[in-house]
Design an enzyme around this catalytic site. Structure first.
Site, short mmCIF file in Angstrom:
data_model
loop_
_atom_site.label_atom_id
_atom_site.label_comp_id
_atom_site.label_asym_id
_atom_site.label_seq_id
_atom_site.Cartn_x
_atom_site.Cartn_y
_atom_site.Cartn_z
N GLU A 117 27.50 61.13 6.11
CA GLU A 117 28.02 62.47 6.40
C GLU A 117 27.17 63.53 5.70
O GLU A 117 26.30 63.21 4.87
CB GLU A 117 29.50 62.54 5.97
CG GLU A 117 30.34 61.58 6.78
CD GLU A 117 31.83 61.64 6.47
OE1 GLU A 117 32.22 62.34 5.49
OE2 GLU A 117 32.60 60.99 7.20
N ALA A 170 27.15 67.90 4.31
CA ALA A 170 27.92 69.11 3.99
C ALA A 170 27.96 70.05 5.20
O ALA A 170 28.93 70.78 5.39
CB ALA A 170 27.31 69.82 2.80
N TYR A 211 28.82 69.67 8.44
CA TYR A 211 29.55 68.54 9.04
C TYR A 211 28.94 67.92 10.30
O TYR A 211 28.86 66.70 10.39
CB TYR A 211 31.00 68.94 9.34
CG TYR A 211 31.85 69.24 8.12
CD1 TYR A 211 31.42 68.98 6.82
CD2 TYR A 211 33.11 69.79 8.28
CE1 TYR A 211 32.21 69.28 5.72
CE2 TYR A 211 33.92 70.08 7.18
CZ TYR A 211 33.46 69.83 5.91
OH TYR A 211 34.25 70.10 4.83
N GLU A 267 26.96 52.84 13.20
CA GLU A 267 26.25 52.14 14.28
C GLU A 267 24.85 52.71 14.45
O GLU A 267 23.88 52.00 14.71
CB GLU A 267 27.02 52.27 15.60
CG GLU A 267 28.39 51.61 15.63
CD GLU A 267 29.51 52.52 15.15
OE1 GLU A 267 29.26 53.42 14.29
OE2 GLU A 267 30.64 52.34 15.61
N CYS A 292 32.48 55.16 18.48
CA CYS A 292 32.74 56.44 19.18
C CYS A 292 31.97 56.46 20.49
O CYS A 292 31.10 55.60 20.75
CB CYS A 292 32.34 57.61 18.28
SG CYS A 292 30.55 57.91 18.24
N CYS A 349 28.17 56.46 20.17
CA CYS A 349 27.62 55.19 19.70
C CYS A 349 27.71 54.11 20.77
O CYS A 349 26.84 53.23 20.84
CB CYS A 349 28.29 54.75 18.41
SG CYS A 349 27.70 55.72 16.99
N1 THU Z 1 32.42 56.76 12.27
C1 THU Z 1 31.49 55.75 12.35
O1 THU Z 1 30.61 55.65 11.49
N2 THU Z 1 31.57 54.88 13.37
C2 THU Z 1 32.56 54.87 14.29
O2 THU Z 1 32.55 54.00 15.15
C3 THU Z 1 33.63 55.84 14.23
C4 THU Z 1 33.45 56.95 13.26
C5 THU Z 1 32.35 57.69 11.14
C6 THU Z 1 31.85 59.06 11.45
C7 THU Z 1 32.42 59.86 10.30
O3 THU Z 1 31.55 59.78 9.19
C8 THU Z 1 33.71 59.12 9.96
O4 THU Z 1 33.61 57.85 10.57
C9 THU Z 1 34.96 59.83 10.44
O5 THU Z 1 34.88 60.12 11.79
#
Ligand code: THU
Length: 130
Positions: free
Chosen positions: A43, A45, A47, A54, A85, A88
């Protein structure tokens, strides 16, 4: 899914840089070469500049010269299944076909296995551009 893949997903999840959401995710892709590539979410700052676990794992695979994914594991905590998501799913699709298994895991172990085709039906992929 074998133990090596599950253990690696757990180790990757522990490395997540997720100070804003607090939601730690680990991902592992297995290349056609048999090797495992791990990633965590990173992540930022600012956002929207963060990215998913993935994505990190896929980048590690490509940097190793592999471009075919044969198996995927994603690990996260919580009640709901931590499935990839939408973005991904498409990133995985670039390197995988519909019958590739995607193991949805919690730190305790495997929760459910779905195929890429189930998660991303009627998908658009590299074959459409040739
Ligand atoms: N996130 C992933 O790394 N992979 C996923 O399949 C779903 C979401 C992360 C993105 C973000 O850093 C956090 O989970 C919250 O959404």
């Amino acid at each position: 899914m074998d133990k090596a893949m599950l253990d690696l997903a757990r180790q990757a999840m522990a490395k997540a840089h997720a100070p804003y959401s607090g939601f730690h995710v680990g991902a592992v892709v297995r290349g056609a070469n048999g090797r495992l590539y791990a990633g965590c979410n990173v992540e930022n700052a600012a956002y929207p500049e963060g990215w998913c676990a993935e994505t990190t794992a896929i980048a590690a695979m490509v940097m190793d010269g592999e471009t075919r994914i044969v198996e995927v594991a994603v690990m996260g905590r919580g009640e709901g299944l931590v499935t990839p998501c939408g973005g991904c799913r498409q990133r995985i699709r670039e390197f995988a076909v519909g019958d590739v298994p995607i193991h949805i895991c919690a730190p305790e172990g495997l929760r459910r296995t779905l195929t890429l085709g189930e998660l991303l039906p009627l998908s658009f992929g590299p074959e459409h551009l040739v």
